[in-house]
Design an enzyme around this catalytic site. Sequence first.
Site, mmCIF file in Angstrom:
data_model
loop_
_atom_site.group_PDB
_atom_site.id
_atom_site.type_symbol
_atom_site.label_atom_id
_atom_site.label_comp_id
_atom_site.label_asym_id
_atom_site.label_seq_id
_atom_site.Cartn_x
_atom_site.Cartn_y
_atom_site.Cartn_z
ATOM 1 N N GLU A 19 0.862 -1.184 0.000
ATOM 2 C CA GLU A 19 0.000 0.000 0.000
ATOM 3 C C GLU A 19 0.894 1.227 0.000
ATOM 4 O OE1 GLU A 19 -3.543 0.337 2.680
ATOM 5 O OE2 GLU A 19 -2.398 2.039 3.451
ATOM 6 N N THR A 50 -3.850 4.744 -1.272
ATOM 7 C CA THR A 50 -4.820 5.285 -0.306
ATOM 8 C C THR A 50 -5.466 6.571 -0.845
ATOM 9 O OG1 THR A 50 -3.046 6.468 0.809
ATOM 10 C CG2 THR A 50 -3.675 4.330 1.729
ATOM 11 N N TYR A 51 -6.600 6.918 -0.238
ATOM 12 C CA TYR A 51 -7.299 8.155 -0.600
ATOM 13 C C TYR A 51 -7.345 9.062 0.633
ATOM 14 C CZ TYR A 51 -10.589 11.470 -2.430
ATOM 15 O OH TYR A 51 -11.159 12.645 -2.863
ATOM 16 N N HIS A 95 -8.270 3.352 -3.218
ATOM 17 C CA HIS A 95 -9.193 3.343 -2.089
ATOM 18 C C HIS A 95 -10.233 4.421 -2.377
ATOM 19 C CE1 HIS A 95 -6.135 1.416 0.885
ATOM 20 N NE2 HIS A 95 -6.249 0.754 -0.244
ATOM 21 N N ARG A 125 -15.309 3.718 4.517
ATOM 22 C CA ARG A 125 -16.080 4.870 4.979
ATOM 23 C C ARG A 125 -15.216 6.123 5.070
ATOM 24 N NH1 ARG A 125 -17.826 5.625 11.073
ATOM 25 N NH2 ARG A 125 -15.640 6.259 11.070
ATOM 26 N N ASP A 127 -12.383 8.288 7.838
ATOM 27 C CA ASP A 127 -12.440 8.717 9.248
ATOM 28 C C ASP A 127 -13.036 10.109 9.360
ATOM 29 O OD1 ASP A 127 -11.469 6.563 10.769
ATOM 30 O OD2 ASP A 127 -9.464 6.949 9.993
ATOM 31 N N ALA A 145 -19.593 2.216 4.904
ATOM 32 C CA ALA A 145 -18.973 1.590 3.737
ATOM 33 C C ALA A 145 -19.945 0.650 3.022
ATOM 34 C CB ALA A 145 -17.713 0.835 4.166
ATOM 35 N N LYS A 200 -21.278 -6.068 4.621
ATOM 36 C CA LYS A 200 -20.509 -5.553 3.478
ATOM 37 C C LYS A 200 -20.273 -6.677 2.457
ATOM 38 C CE LYS A 200 -17.147 -3.415 6.111
ATOM 39 N NZ LYS A 200 -16.031 -2.498 6.432
HETATM 40 P P1 FAD Z 1 -17.551 0.881 8.047
HETATM 41 O O1 FAD Z 1 -17.503 -0.515 7.559
HETATM 42 O O2 FAD Z 1 -18.651 1.746 7.550
HETATM 43 O O3 FAD Z 1 -17.586 0.823 9.635
HETATM 44 C C1 FAD Z 1 -17.444 2.016 10.408
HETATM 45 C C2 FAD Z 1 -18.053 1.810 11.784
HETATM 46 O O4 FAD Z 1 -19.458 1.738 11.678
HETATM 47 C C3 FAD Z 1 -17.645 0.503 12.472
HETATM 48 O O5 FAD Z 1 -17.555 0.743 13.847
HETATM 49 C C4 FAD Z 1 -18.779 -0.464 12.162
HETATM 50 O O6 FAD Z 1 -18.897 -1.445 13.181
HETATM 51 C C5 FAD Z 1 -19.966 0.498 12.150
HETATM 52 N N1 FAD Z 1 -21.006 0.117 11.198
HETATM 53 C C6 FAD Z 1 -20.866 -0.414 9.970
HETATM 54 N N2 FAD Z 1 -22.060 -0.584 9.385
HETATM 55 C C7 FAD Z 1 -22.996 -0.125 10.259
HETATM 56 C C8 FAD Z 1 -24.400 -0.001 10.240
HETATM 57 N N3 FAD Z 1 -25.117 -0.411 9.190
HETATM 58 N N4 FAD Z 1 -25.032 0.543 11.322
HETATM 59 C C9 FAD Z 1 -24.320 0.948 12.399
HETATM 60 N N5 FAD Z 1 -22.972 0.844 12.484
HETATM 61 C C10 FAD Z 1 -22.309 0.330 11.427
HETATM 62 N N6 FAD Z 1 -9.203 5.752 5.422
HETATM 63 C C11 FAD Z 1 -9.056 6.716 4.480
HETATM 64 O O7 FAD Z 1 -9.520 7.847 4.682
HETATM 65 N N7 FAD Z 1 -8.387 6.467 3.303
HETATM 66 C C12 FAD Z 1 -7.863 5.252 3.002
HETATM 67 O O8 FAD Z 1 -7.271 5.075 1.945
HETATM 68 C C13 FAD Z 1 -8.010 4.206 3.975
HETATM 69 N N8 FAD Z 1 -7.523 2.953 3.734
HETATM 70 C C14 FAD Z 1 -7.749 1.947 4.651
HETATM 71 C C15 FAD Z 1 -7.326 0.644 4.341
HETATM 72 C C16 FAD Z 1 -7.535 -0.403 5.255
HETATM 73 C C17 FAD Z 1 -7.093 -1.797 4.898
HETATM 74 C C18 FAD Z 1 -8.156 -0.133 6.506
HETATM 75 C C19 FAD Z 1 -8.351 -1.236 7.517
HETATM 76 C C20 FAD Z 1 -8.579 1.160 6.807
HETATM 77 C C21 FAD Z 1 -8.397 2.208 5.879
HETATM 78 N N9 FAD Z 1 -8.848 3.513 6.154
HETATM 79 C C22 FAD Z 1 -8.693 4.499 5.193
HETATM 80 C C23 FAD Z 1 -9.445 3.848 7.439
HETATM 81 C C24 FAD Z 1 -10.983 3.672 7.452
HETATM 82 O O9 FAD Z 1 -11.574 4.616 6.590
HETATM 83 C C25 FAD Z 1 -11.437 3.874 8.901
HETATM 84 O O10 FAD Z 1 -10.994 2.801 9.692
HETATM 85 C C26 FAD Z 1 -12.914 4.174 9.108
HETATM 86 O O11 FAD Z 1 -13.063 4.650 10.445
HETATM 87 C C27 FAD Z 1 -13.835 2.975 8.954
HETATM 88 O O12 FAD Z 1 -13.921 2.576 7.663
HETATM 89 P P2 FAD Z 1 -14.743 1.244 7.256
HETATM 90 O O13 FAD Z 1 -14.741 1.189 5.788
HETATM 91 O O14 FAD Z 1 -14.235 0.082 8.018
HETATM 92 O O15 FAD Z 1 -16.199 1.677 7.774
#
Ligand code: FAD
Length: 316
Positions: A19, A50-51, A95, A125, A127, A145, A200
């Site tokens: 990455e 990454t984005y 991403h 999603r 941060d 997400a 997901k």
């Molecule tokens: P989600 O899957 O949406 O989950 C977020 C939170 O919401 C979790 O606590 C989950 O339990 C909860 N949740 C999910 N669905 C629901 C629902 N239907 N109802 C209620 N709660 C729910 N960030 C960036 O900005 N750019 C990047 O390029 C980037 N790359 C990453 C690559 C990897 C491999 C990883 C592990 C993380 C990366 N991140 C990146 C960070 C990521 O965006 C954050 O960790 C973010 O806080 C959560 O993203 P997610 O896609 O897991 O979110």
Amino acid sequence: MKITDYFEKSKGQTLVSFEVLPPLKGGSMNDIFETLDPLMEFKPPFIDVTYHREEYVYNKRPSGYYEKTAIRKRPGTVGICASIMHRYGIDAIPHLICGGFSIEETENALIDLNFLGINNVLALRGDARQFEDKFIPETDGHKFAVDLVKQINDMNKGIYLDSNIEKGTPTDFCIGVAGYPEKHFEAPNFAIDIEYLKQKIDAGASYIVTQMFFDNTNFFRFRDACEQAGIHVPIVPGLKPITKKYQLSSIPRKFFINFPDILVKEMMKTEDKDIKKLGIEWCISQCKELKAAGVPCLHFYTMGDVDTTYKIIEKV
Ligand code: FAD
């Protein structure tokens, strides 16, 4: 090629992937090539890029007041992907995040990717912005997400937002999502986080890449929990070696993960100059165990540190 096809074709062999982060604005594409050129020796089938959404900065005005401005410090994700594919002839995975995008902008971004021949995407999603205490979606943007995964999956069926489009050309995206061996920090508990992860996958994601972890037992527990929840897609462990002592507190603060006791104790009694060596050895032993446990791929968060990543993979 789709990422999941690489895993199928590898017939149980463990692949490696990397990455990279777009360089800070004003930087050069050479920053990326300098990281990747030496690592091509290990024949990664794909590279993730990454984005980074816009952040707020406060600039002091001559009047003494501060002006709040939104800037993107690391733009260029899509351009970098195209450039990587062109230079190395391998797949690049952008991403794509919910934060900062309306669903219309997301659709247009996906159309750009499709036209560029980029058919893999990691759907996230994102941060909270700096200075915001929780993630705030755009008014007409996705909250989680899973909603982004659904939108991409709809486009894979030829369904676009404009209902006047009757026979839209289906895209063919292979969708990856994030997983958290130590649970996502906002999730009320581990089991619920796994339920959301399952949503997901059910919405159309085909593989999972995990947050970094330093204790393989957390990964194996996560993998078992996924299996029990009916998640049967490839799970790719994300790895990052520790190279500096201050990371013992900065990494947990930023990524909400724990270091195992034995590693912390070893680090605490090691001199600063030897920390990198210890971090490399720890990561090598993690990789060897994960490989023996049949993971499809070892995914390295390079953070631009070629030397460390190289030293680990050549031993694995
Ligand atoms: P989600 O899957 O949406 O989950 C977020 C939170 O919401 C979790 O606590 C989950 O339990 C909860 N949740 C999910 N669905 C629901 C629902 N239907 N109802 C209620 N709660 C729910 N960030 C960036 O900005 N750019 C990047 O390029 C980037 N790359 C990453 C690559 C990897 C491999 C990883 C592990 C993380 C990366 N991140 C990146 C960070 C990521 O965006 C954050 O960790 C973010 O806080 C959560 O993203 P997610 O896609 O897991 O979110």
